[in-house]
Design a protein around this motif. Sequence first.
Motif, PDB file in Angstrom:
ATOM      1  N   ILE A  22       1.120  -0.840  -0.133  1.00 30.05           N
ATOM      2  CA  ILE A  22      -0.066  -0.306  -0.263  1.00 30.05           C
ATOM      3  C   ILE A  22       0.910   1.216  -0.235  1.00 30.05           C
ATOM      4  CG2 ILE A  22      -1.381   1.556   1.209  1.00 30.05           C
ATOM      5  CD1 ILE A  22      -2.955  -0.891   2.278  1.00 30.05           C
ATOM      6  N   HIS A  23       0.731   1.781  -1.295  1.00 34.87           N
ATOM      7  CA  HIS A  23       1.178   3.157  -1.266  1.00 34.87           C
ATOM      8  C   HIS A  23       1.048   4.498  -0.261  1.00 34.87           C
ATOM      9  CE1 HIS A  23       4.816   2.295  -3.897  1.00 34.87           C
ATOM     10  NE2 HIS A  23       3.665   1.282  -4.957  1.00 34.87           N
ATOM     11  N   GLY A  24       1.450   5.652   0.764  1.00 35.56           N
ATOM     12  CA  GLY A  24       1.526   6.539   1.310  1.00 35.56           C
ATOM     13  C   GLY A  24       0.325   5.979   2.297  1.00 35.56           C
ATOM     14  N   GLY A  25       0.966   4.515   3.445  1.00 31.98           N
ATOM     15  CA  GLY A  25      -0.067   4.688   4.586  1.00 31.98           C
ATOM     16  C   GLY A  25      -0.500   5.852   5.062  1.00 31.98           C
ATOM     17  N   ALA A  26       0.534   6.083   5.595  1.00 32.97           N
ATOM     18  CA  ALA A  26       0.008   7.248   7.005  1.00 32.97           C
ATOM     19  C   ALA A  26      -1.192   7.952   6.468  1.00 32.97           C
ATOM     20  CB  ALA A  26       0.411   8.174   6.963  1.00 32.97           C
ATOM     21  N   GLY A  27      -1.386   8.329   4.806  1.00 31.98           N
ATOM     22  CA  GLY A  27      -2.449   9.406   4.401  1.00 31.98           C
ATOM     23  C   GLY A  27      -3.947   9.359   4.372  1.00 31.98           C
ATOM     24  N   GLY A  28      -5.118   9.227   4.021  1.00 29.84           N
ATOM     25  CA  GLY A  28      -6.014   9.703   4.372  1.00 29.84           C
ATOM     26  C   GLY A  28      -6.648   8.183   3.942  1.00 29.84           C
ATOM     27  N   VAL A  29      -6.445   8.554   2.602  1.00 32.21           N
ATOM     28  CA  VAL A  29      -6.563   6.397   1.728  1.00 32.21           C
ATOM     29  C   VAL A  29      -5.445   5.086   2.711  1.00 32.21           C
ATOM     30  CG1 VAL A  29      -6.845   5.384   0.024  1.00 32.21           C
ATOM     31  CG2 VAL A  29      -7.542   7.463  -0.304  1.00 32.21           C
ATOM     32  N   GLY A  30      -4.929   5.340   3.084  1.00 39.25           N
ATOM     33  CA  GLY A  30      -4.184   4.592   2.992  1.00 39.25           C
ATOM     34  C   GLY A  30      -4.366   3.930   4.752  1.00 39.25           C
ATOM     35  N   THR A  31      -4.604   5.446   5.694  1.00 43.01           N
ATOM     36  CA  THR A  31      -4.823   4.696   7.376  1.00 43.01           C
ATOM     37  C   THR A  31      -5.846   3.850   7.106  1.00 43.01           C
ATOM     38  OG1 THR A  31      -5.889   6.798   7.257  1.00 43.01           O
ATOM     39  CG2 THR A  31      -3.635   6.691   8.058  1.00 43.01           C
ATOM     40  N   VAL A  32      -7.171   3.648   6.224  1.00 46.30           N
ATOM     41  CA  VAL A  32      -7.886   2.766   6.193  1.00 46.30           C
ATOM     42  C   VAL A  32      -7.728   1.526   5.112  1.00 46.30           C
ATOM     43  CG1 VAL A  32     -10.579   2.487   5.869  1.00 46.30           C
ATOM     44  CG2 VAL A  32      -9.979   5.136   6.850  1.00 46.30           C
ATOM     45  N   ALA A  33      -6.549   1.404   4.122  1.00 45.86           N
ATOM     46  CA  ALA A  33      -6.374   0.543   3.539  1.00 45.86           C
ATOM     47  C   ALA A  33      -6.023  -0.255   4.110  1.00 45.86           C
ATOM     48  CB  ALA A  33      -5.480   1.538   2.591  1.00 45.86           C
ATOM     49  N   ILE A  34      -4.987  -0.059   4.945  1.00 47.28           N
ATOM     50  CA  ILE A  34      -4.499  -0.865   6.328  1.00 47.28           C
ATOM     51  C   ILE A  34      -4.819  -1.585   6.947  1.00 47.28           C
ATOM     52  CG2 ILE A  34      -2.595  -1.231   8.428  1.00 47.28           C
ATOM     53  CD1 ILE A  34      -1.269   1.470   6.787  1.00 47.28           C
ATOM     54  N   GLN A  35      -5.823  -0.435   7.532  1.00 50.43           N
ATOM     55  CA  GLN A  35      -6.673  -1.459   8.572  1.00 50.43           C
ATOM     56  C   GLN A  35      -8.177  -2.931   7.957  1.00 50.43           C
ATOM     57  OE1 GLN A  35      -8.510   1.024  11.397  1.00 50.43           O
ATOM     58  NE2 GLN A  35      -8.310   2.600  10.330  1.00 50.43           N
ATOM     59  N   LEU A  36      -8.046  -2.209   6.649  1.00 52.28           N
ATOM     60  CA  LEU A  36      -9.462  -3.172   5.859  1.00 52.28           C
ATOM     61  C   LEU A  36      -8.533  -4.442   5.308  1.00 52.28           C
ATOM     62  CD1 LEU A  36     -11.927  -4.213   4.822  1.00 52.28           C
ATOM     63  CD2 LEU A  36     -11.178  -2.384   2.793  1.00 52.28           C
ATOM     64  N   ALA A  37      -7.463  -4.249   4.450  1.00 52.86           N
ATOM     65  CA  ALA A  37      -6.422  -4.917   4.211  1.00 52.86           C
ATOM     66  C   ALA A  37      -6.368  -6.369   5.437  1.00 52.86           C
ATOM     67  CB  ALA A  37      -4.719  -4.783   3.800  1.00 52.86           C
ATOM     68  N   LYS A  38      -6.204  -5.713   6.829  1.00 54.42           N
ATOM     69  CA  LYS A  38      -5.758  -7.118   7.949  1.00 54.42           C
ATOM     70  C   LYS A  38      -6.893  -7.264   8.080  1.00 54.42           C
ATOM     71  CE  LYS A  38      -2.386  -7.188   9.834  1.00 54.42           C
ATOM     72  NZ  LYS A  38      -1.281  -8.380   9.203  1.00 54.42           N
ATOM     73  N   ALA A  39      -7.713  -6.926   8.420  1.00 55.59           N
ATOM     74  CA  ALA A  39      -9.566  -7.524   8.957  1.00 55.59           C
ATOM     75  C   ALA A  39      -9.160  -8.389   7.633  1.00 55.59           C
ATOM     76  CB  ALA A  39     -10.492  -6.715   8.367  1.00 55.59           C
ATOM     77  N   VAL A  98       4.677  -9.395  -4.455  1.00 55.30           N
ATOM     78  CA  VAL A  98       3.315  -8.894  -3.438  1.00 55.30           C
ATOM     79  C   VAL A  98       2.724  -9.422  -4.639  1.00 55.30           C
ATOM     80  CG1 VAL A  98       4.621  -7.722  -2.097  1.00 55.30           C
ATOM     81  CG2 VAL A  98       3.356  -6.782  -3.979  1.00 55.30           C
ATOM     82  N   ASN A  99       1.072  -9.696  -3.741  1.00 50.54           N
ATOM     83  CA  ASN A  99       0.237  -9.993  -4.959  1.00 50.54           C
ATOM     84  C   ASN A  99      -0.670  -8.960  -5.635  1.00 50.54           C
ATOM     85  OD1 ASN A  99       0.128 -12.638  -2.125  1.00 50.54           O
ATOM     86  ND2 ASN A  99      -0.060 -13.242  -4.044  1.00 50.54           N
ATOM     87  N   VAL A 100      -0.907  -7.784  -4.340  1.00 51.87           N
ATOM     88  CA  VAL A 100      -1.423  -6.484  -4.739  1.00 51.87           C
ATOM     89  C   VAL A 100      -0.635  -5.038  -4.252  1.00 51.87           C
ATOM     90  CG1 VAL A 100      -3.444  -5.484  -4.209  1.00 51.87           C
ATOM     91  CG2 VAL A 100      -3.568  -7.908  -4.250  1.00 51.87           C
ATOM     92  N   VAL A 101      -0.399  -4.487  -5.431  1.00 52.29           N
ATOM     93  CA  VAL A 101       0.296  -3.412  -4.980  1.00 52.29           C
ATOM     94  C   VAL A 101      -0.779  -2.513  -5.144  1.00 52.29           C
ATOM     95  CG1 VAL A 101       1.110  -1.406  -6.379  1.00 52.29           C
ATOM     96  CG2 VAL A 101       2.374  -3.708  -6.387  1.00 52.29           C
ATOM     97  N   PHE A 102      -1.108  -1.628  -4.064  1.00 53.51           N
ATOM     98  CA  PHE A 102      -2.274   0.404  -3.664  1.00 53.51           C
ATOM     99  C   PHE A 102      -2.399   1.037  -4.001  1.00 53.51           C
ATOM    100  CE2 PHE A 102      -6.071   1.610  -1.787  1.00 53.51           C
ATOM    101  CZ  PHE A 102      -6.456   2.167  -2.737  1.00 53.51           C
TER     102      PHE A 102
END
Length: 334
Positions: free
Chosen positions: A153-170, A216-220
Motif C-alpha cells: 500500500i503506497h502512502g500508508g499515513a494518508g487519508g486513504v492509506g490509513t483505512v486501506a491498511i486496516q481493511l487489508a488486515k481485516a 507482492v500479490n497486490v499493489v495499491f
Amino acid sequence: MTDTMKAMVLEKFGGYDAFELRDVCVPAVGPRQVRVRVHATAINPLDYQIRRGDYVDYVPLPAIIGHDVSGVVEEKGADVSEFEIGDEVYYTPKIFGGPGSYAEQHVVDVDLVARKPHNISHLEAASLTLVGGTIWEALVTRAQLAVHETILIHGGAGGVGTVAIQLAKAMGARVITTARSSNHEFVRSLGADEVIDYTSDDYVSTVADLTHGKGVNVVFDTIGGDTLTKSPLALADAGRVVSIVDIAQPQNLIEAWGKNAAYHFVFTRQNRGKLDALTNLVERGLIKPVIGAVLPLARVGDAHELLEGGSSRGLRGKVAIDVVGQTVELPTQR
C-alpha cells in the motif's frame, strides 16, 4: 426548517480563495430522497482537483462541491421507508451529479445513504465515506485480496492509506506500506507488518527482500507518479495493481506483460452496500477512521491548503470539516 442555508460556494476555479460563504436555497426533497442536516464533511484530493480546474467540463460554476456527509435525517420523501426523521446517516453524494457536502444541509437519493456507525463521531464518519467506499471497491471488488496474500500500500499515513491498511488486515493479508520514517510507528499501530521509508529506500528492492524475491500479490497505488511503471517490478506472477490516481503521463507497462499482471483503475461508484460493509467492520472495532485535522466550514480553503501540503506538515489521515461547530485542530509538525 428555513428555505436557505449556509454553504461554501466555489465561485471560480483556482486557488484557496476560490470559495465564498453564502446563503443558498435548500433543494426540495423528492419522493425517494432525504434531507440531511450535515454535521460534518471532509476534504479529498478530488475536491482540490475540482477547485483548481481539473474537471471544468463536469462542474458548472458556481458550485457546491464536497464528497462526504455525516449527519441527521430531517426530512424524507413520500416513498422513503428505509430511514426515519432523526436517524444518523453517512454517505457520499453522487459525484458530478449535483450539489455536494460543503453546506449545512444536503438532499440525496436514499439509495446512497447508509446508517452511520454508532461507535464513531460524525467527524470520523464523514472522513470515511468516499475513502472507505473507494478502498472497498479497490481491495474487495477489484483486487479480490485474499487471506495470506501480501499487499503493498503506497502512502500508508494518508487519508486513504490509513483505512486501506486496516481493511487489508481485516481481510487477513500481510501488509507492506510506504511512509516517511516519522510515521513508521504510526502505520504499524494501524496493522502494517512492514514499512518502507519512501524518502530513502527503493521500494522495489525492499519488497524483493521482504518477500524473498517472490513479490507482492497486490499493489495499491494512492500516489501516482511512476508507480504504474514500477509496480510490476514488485509484483508476484499474476499480481494485481489497483490505482485510484489520475494518469497524468503515458507510462510504459511492458514489465506488467511478463508478470501476467492485471491493472484496475478505480473511480468509485458509491452505494449503500459498501458503506454497510464498512459499518460492520467499524462497529466490530476492525477499522477506526484517522482524522489529522479539523476546521470549520468557513475555512474550507484553509483545509484544501492543508491537505495539498499535508505530508510536509505532519498530517496523518483525513482533514475533516466541522459543519455545526467551530472546531480547529491542526496537525503537529513531526
